[in-house]
Structure formats: C-alpha cells, structure tokens
Design a protein around this motif. Structure first.
Motif, mmCIF file in Angstrom:
data_model
loop_
_atom_site.group_PDB
_atom_site.id
_atom_site.type_symbol
_atom_site.label_atom_id
_atom_site.label_comp_id
_atom_site.label_asym_id
_atom_site.label_seq_id
_atom_site.Cartn_x
_atom_site.Cartn_y
_atom_site.Cartn_z
ATOM 1 N N ASP A 19 19.847 2.833 -13.908
ATOM 2 C CA ASP A 19 20.559 2.926 -12.458
ATOM 3 C C ASP A 19 19.520 4.151 -11.595
ATOM 4 O OD1 ASP A 19 22.234 1.217 -12.732
ATOM 5 O OD2 ASP A 19 23.939 2.647 -13.307
ATOM 6 N N GLN A 20 18.939 4.987 -12.199
ATOM 7 C CA GLN A 20 18.331 5.947 -11.737
ATOM 8 C C GLN A 20 17.109 5.358 -11.322
ATOM 9 O OE1 GLN A 20 17.766 9.497 -13.898
ATOM 10 N NE2 GLN A 20 16.367 10.554 -12.511
ATOM 11 N N VAL A 21 16.392 4.642 -11.998
ATOM 12 C CA VAL A 21 15.125 4.025 -11.556
ATOM 13 C C VAL A 21 15.335 3.172 -10.813
ATOM 14 C CG1 VAL A 21 13.204 2.711 -12.601
ATOM 15 C CG2 VAL A 21 14.083 4.334 -14.122
ATOM 16 N N ALA A 22 16.497 2.332 -10.676
ATOM 17 C CA ALA A 22 16.846 1.361 -9.730
ATOM 18 C C ALA A 22 17.060 1.672 -8.450
ATOM 19 C CB ALA A 22 17.915 0.485 -9.923
ATOM 20 N N ARG A 23 17.491 3.095 -8.107
ATOM 21 C CA ARG A 23 17.438 3.729 -6.779
ATOM 22 C C ARG A 23 16.323 3.994 -6.181
ATOM 23 N NH1 ARG A 23 22.106 6.201 -9.587
ATOM 24 N NH2 ARG A 23 20.815 8.093 -10.169
ATOM 25 N N ALA A 24 14.965 4.050 -6.819
ATOM 26 C CA ALA A 24 14.018 4.665 -6.192
ATOM 27 C C ALA A 24 13.585 3.511 -5.283
ATOM 28 C CB ALA A 24 12.760 4.815 -7.399
ATOM 29 N N ARG A 25 12.468 4.025 -4.291
ATOM 30 C CA ARG A 25 12.262 2.702 -3.275
ATOM 31 C C ARG A 25 10.809 2.762 -3.428
ATOM 32 N NH1 ARG A 25 12.166 3.123 1.550
ATOM 33 N NH2 ARG A 25 12.534 0.905 1.896
ATOM 34 N N LEU A 26 10.110 3.731 -3.824
ATOM 35 C CA LEU A 26 8.755 3.654 -4.032
ATOM 36 C C LEU A 26 8.381 3.794 -5.529
ATOM 37 C CD1 LEU A 26 5.486 3.719 -3.496
ATOM 38 C CD2 LEU A 26 5.906 6.316 -3.155
ATOM 39 N N HIS A 27 7.733 2.553 -6.026
ATOM 40 C CA HIS A 27 7.393 2.391 -7.497
ATOM 41 C C HIS A 27 6.011 2.545 -7.726
ATOM 42 C CE1 HIS A 27 11.713 0.937 -8.612
ATOM 43 N NE2 HIS A 27 11.474 0.523 -7.173
ATOM 44 N N VAL A 28 5.516 3.527 -8.165
ATOM 45 C CA VAL A 28 4.137 3.911 -8.634
ATOM 46 C C VAL A 28 3.779 3.417 -10.042
ATOM 47 C CG1 VAL A 28 2.274 5.630 -8.741
ATOM 48 C CG2 VAL A 28 4.144 6.096 -7.141
ATOM 49 N N ARG A 156 17.241 -0.374 9.802
ATOM 50 C CA ARG A 156 17.200 -0.739 8.413
ATOM 51 C C ARG A 156 15.742 -0.750 7.950
ATOM 52 N NH1 ARG A 156 16.216 -5.348 5.561
ATOM 53 N NH2 ARG A 156 17.736 -5.715 3.889
ATOM 54 N N HIS A 157 15.486 -0.326 6.728
ATOM 55 C CA HIS A 157 13.951 -0.177 6.061
ATOM 56 C C HIS A 157 13.585 -1.683 6.247
ATOM 57 C CE1 HIS A 157 15.255 3.600 4.246
ATOM 58 N NE2 HIS A 157 14.161 4.071 4.894
ATOM 59 N N MET A 158 12.226 -1.540 6.633
ATOM 60 C CA MET A 158 11.515 -2.884 6.775
ATOM 61 C C MET A 158 11.309 -3.553 5.282
ATOM 62 S SD MET A 158 10.676 -3.794 9.798
ATOM 63 C CE MET A 158 9.181 -4.777 9.846
ATOM 64 N N TYR A 159 11.082 -2.692 4.533
ATOM 65 C CA TYR A 159 11.000 -3.120 3.033
ATOM 66 C C TYR A 159 12.012 -2.457 2.012
ATOM 67 C CZ TYR A 159 6.526 -4.822 4.634
ATOM 68 O OH TYR A 159 5.285 -5.177 5.239
ATOM 69 N N ASP A 160 12.773 -3.369 1.221
ATOM 70 C CA ASP A 160 13.899 -2.791 0.275
ATOM 71 C C ASP A 160 12.992 -2.121 -0.940
ATOM 72 O OD1 ASP A 160 16.214 -4.412 0.987
ATOM 73 O OD2 ASP A 160 14.769 -5.906 0.881
ATOM 74 N N ALA A 161 11.621 -2.320 -1.240
ATOM 75 C CA ALA A 161 11.058 -1.501 -2.105
ATOM 76 C C ALA A 161 9.628 -1.567 -1.756
ATOM 77 C CB ALA A 161 11.278 -1.620 -3.566
ATOM 78 N N VAL A 162 8.684 -0.601 -2.198
ATOM 79 C CA VAL A 162 7.371 -0.499 -2.186
ATOM 80 C C VAL A 162 6.764 -0.217 -3.511
ATOM 81 C CG1 VAL A 162 5.237 0.545 -1.212
ATOM 82 C CG2 VAL A 162 7.350 0.229 0.160
ATOM 83 N N VAL A 163 5.629 -1.183 -3.982
ATOM 84 C CA VAL A 163 5.268 -1.005 -5.252
ATOM 85 C C VAL A 163 3.624 -0.706 -5.074
ATOM 86 C CG1 VAL A 163 4.511 -2.194 -7.381
ATOM 87 C CG2 VAL A 163 6.671 -2.743 -6.333
ATOM 88 N N LEU A 164 3.222 0.393 -5.524
ATOM 89 C CA LEU A 164 2.009 1.128 -5.465
ATOM 90 C C LEU A 164 1.185 0.919 -6.809
ATOM 91 C CD1 LEU A 164 -0.544 2.472 -3.971
ATOM 92 C CD2 LEU A 164 0.764 4.808 -4.867
ATOM 93 N N ASP A 165 0.021 -0.030 -6.573
ATOM 94 C CA ASP A 165 -1.054 -0.137 -7.866
ATOM 95 C C ASP A 165 -1.660 1.073 -7.628
ATOM 96 O OD1 ASP A 165 -2.508 -0.855 -9.726
ATOM 97 O OD2 ASP A 165 -3.835 -2.352 -8.702
ATOM 98 N N ALA A 166 -1.395 1.917 -8.516
ATOM 99 C CA ALA A 166 -1.967 3.381 -8.391
ATOM 100 C C ALA A 166 -3.211 3.611 -9.194
ATOM 101 C CB ALA A 166 -1.109 4.554 -8.626
ATOM 102 N N PRO A 167 -3.943 4.809 -8.978
ATOM 103 C CA PRO A 167 -5.081 4.877 -9.939
ATOM 104 C C PRO A 167 -4.543 5.118 -11.453
ATOM 105 C CG PRO A 167 -5.413 6.527 -7.901
ATOM 106 C CD PRO A 167 -3.985 5.511 -7.849
ATOM 107 N N PRO A 168 -5.575 4.984 -12.439
ATOM 108 C CA PRO A 168 -5.377 5.068 -13.670
ATOM 109 C C PRO A 168 -4.667 6.517 -14.059
ATOM 110 C CG PRO A 168 -7.548 5.121 -13.501
ATOM 111 C CD PRO A 168 -7.078 4.771 -12.190
#
Length: 343
Positions: A19-28, A156-168
């Motif tokens: 549940d804690q992870v699910a609450r995040a809006r930015l997933h790096v 309302r937020h435009m995006y329910d979640a944002v996923v960032l393909d980040a550096p290694p």
C-alpha cells in the motif's frame, strides 16, 4: 566438484506491491546497465495505467529507448499518447532534453523565449551546463516535478502516476540528490524555488525508487549498494523488481547433487526411453552437462534471492521472455505486475 560447496535450495517468499508503494505518484525506475530497466519502466507504466488511469512515461538519458520498445518514431520534447492500457487507461511518453528544458525554463520564469533561442545558437546552453554540471540534472528533474504536480482546471492531477526511466544505479543518487546541492548554491530566485520544489517531491512519500535487478551476483551487489546509498540520502526505495526470472527445471532435492556433478546418466537415459526418446551417447552427455550448468545457476540464483531478502523490501518478479521483448511482451509483463498487486 565438491557438493558441500552448494547449500540446500530453499524457497524465498515474494512480497508484492505494498500500500505504501501504491501511494507514490512518481515511480523512479533504475538498475544496473543490462538488467532491462527501460523495459521494466515501460511495462510498469502500462500496469499503472490499467483500469482507466492516465500515466506519463518519461526518459532523460537521450537514448530514445521508449520509442524503440514501443516501435514508434523518436519522441520529441512533447507528451504524446504512446499506448492504451486494459480497462481504458492510456500511457503518454515524454523524452526530456536538457536544452529544451532550459529554454522552457527561461520562458516560464524569465520570459526569455527569444533570448533563449539566441543563447542556443551561441552555444551558451552547453556552456552553462558545463559550468554548473548539476544544472542539467536540475533541469531534467525539474521537468519531471512539473508533470507530477500539473493539474487541470478542476484541480485534479493531469496524470495519476508518472514513471521515470532514470539513470542506472551507479548514478541514481547523484541524479536525484543534486537538486539539494543546487538549492544550497542558489539562495533566492526561481532556481531556488525550483530546486526546493524538486527536493520536496523526491524526498517525500510521493516518490518511490524501484530497483531492477537480475538474479546474478553483480546486479544484486550493485542493487544492495544502491539501496544503502538511497537510504543515506534520505531517498525512499520502493520495490525490487526481479527481471528475467527463469523457472527451475529440477526438483529441489536434486539441485545440490546435480550442481556437484552427480547426475546419473543411466537414469536420465531410462527416463528418456520411457518417454519414447532415444538419444545418442554424445547428445546424452550434452544433456547431462546442461543439467549440471542449470543446477549451478539455480543455486546461484537462490543465493542472490537470499541476499535480496536481507534488504526487507517488497519484490515483484518478471519472467524471462524467451521470444524477446516487443509491444505485446510489454503487455504480458504488465499483466504479471498487476497480478502481483501493482496499482
């Protein structure tokens, strides 16, 4: 080969999305090079978009990896719909270019759109990012922060979640934490405000940093080291994503002796003959050799699991897709993620 070198294989439970992870809006999403982090980031975006959600998938490394995975044209500095998701959701994608982000920054905060374009022709943007190396990462993370916080007219937020393909993993903490150093350098003005906002987002519960790894010694070691660095920098790890997990082919009781080279070829031949297969001596020897190699790998993977179990984080397992990764495979991986609680 000494059989005692290998421990008995045991099962390690996998704890999925919490549940804690699910609450995040930015997933790096980060990981050692070669672990498939871009593929995982893309599949995660599709999984999070399931059931009518809108998700933005961002890349910042200039490789156009997202376009390649979705088999589309190179992405511009513009948010574009790139895929639909089961249940009516959609995935949009954005390729963030540091130069374009700086021009946008000039326009937003200093009303210097025309001057910014002039600076680009003069090479001043390259000069500025060279003079202050951290500025590039501030621009990239600043754009990510803007998309996470963007709202429509109703609030309302435009995006329910944002996923960032980040550096290694080797560069992830420096990339995410550089804004704190920039905030200390810039005491007032828009840069200060921008940096403070990014710091607040990245160090809050709205952000989760997921680490992609293979069940191999080097990726696992780098994952554990990166987790320690994230913790020291007060950045919140999300989940460990085990990619390309291969199913065990041997019964647990047979793995340790097989890894020690104890494979009874006569029993193997009898079993094959009972199944209607008649192998030559050379083919049988090759099969026995492959069995030993598989057992050794299976035990090595178990040791990797035990090492990861010590970090006490939720984990998600993705299968090894022998047919390769294409758009259809992304949906297959996304479905596996949803089954393990990703939401």
């Amino acid at each position: 080969m000494d059989e005692s070198t290998y421990p008995e294989i045991v099962s390690t439970p996998v704890v999925g999305w919490t549940d804690q992870v699910a609450r995040a809006r930015l997933h790096v999403v980060t990981g050692k090079g070669g672990t498939g982090k871009t593929t995982v980031a893309a599949a995660l975006a599709v999984a999070l978009a399931t059931n009518g959600r809108r998700v933005l998938l961002i890349e910042v490394e200039g490789r156009q990896g997202i376009a390649q995975i979705f088999d589309t044209q190179p992405l511009p500095y513009e948010e574009r719909r790139i895929a639909s998701a089961p249940g009516g959701g959609e995935v949009r994608a954005l390729h963030v270019d540091a130069e374009a982000a700086l021009l946008e920054y000039f326009t937003m905060f200093y009303n210097l759109g025309f001057a910014g374009r002039t600076l680009r022709r003069m090479g001043a943007i390259e000069f500025a990012t060279t003079l202050a190396p951290g500025l590039r990462d501030v621009l990239l993370t600043g754009k990510v922060k803007e998309t996470v916080g963007r709202t429509d007219k109703s609030g309302r937020h435009m995006y329910d979640a944002v996923v960032l393909d980040a550096p290694p993993t080797g560069r992830i903490v420096k990339f995410l934490d550089v804004t704190k150093a920039m905030a200390e350098l810039a005491k007032v003005g828009p840069i200060k405000g921008q940096s403070d906002g990014v710091v607040r987002l990245l160090h809050s519960g709205d952000t989760a940093v997921h680490l992609v790894t293979l069940l191999e010694e080097m990726p696992v070691r780098e994952t554990v080291e990166a987790l320690a660095e994230l913790d020291a920098a007060d950045l919140r790890p999300g989940a460990v994503i085990l990619n390309r997990v291969r199913p065990p082919r041997l019964p647990a009781r047979s793995v340790t002796p097989a890894a020690g080279g104890r494979v009874d070829s006569s029993r193997v031949r009898s079993g094959l003959e009972a199944a209607g297969l008649d192998l030559s001596a050379a083919d049988l020897d090759g099969l026995v050799e492959e069995t030993v190699e598989h057992a050794i790998r299976q035990l090595a993977e178990q040791r990797a699991r035990e090492q990861l179990a010590g970090v006490d984080l939720p984990a998600v397992e993705l299968p090894d897709l022998t047919h390769g990764v294409d758009t259809a495979a992304l949906y297959e991986l996304a479905e596996v993620m949803v089954e393990q609680g990703v939401r």
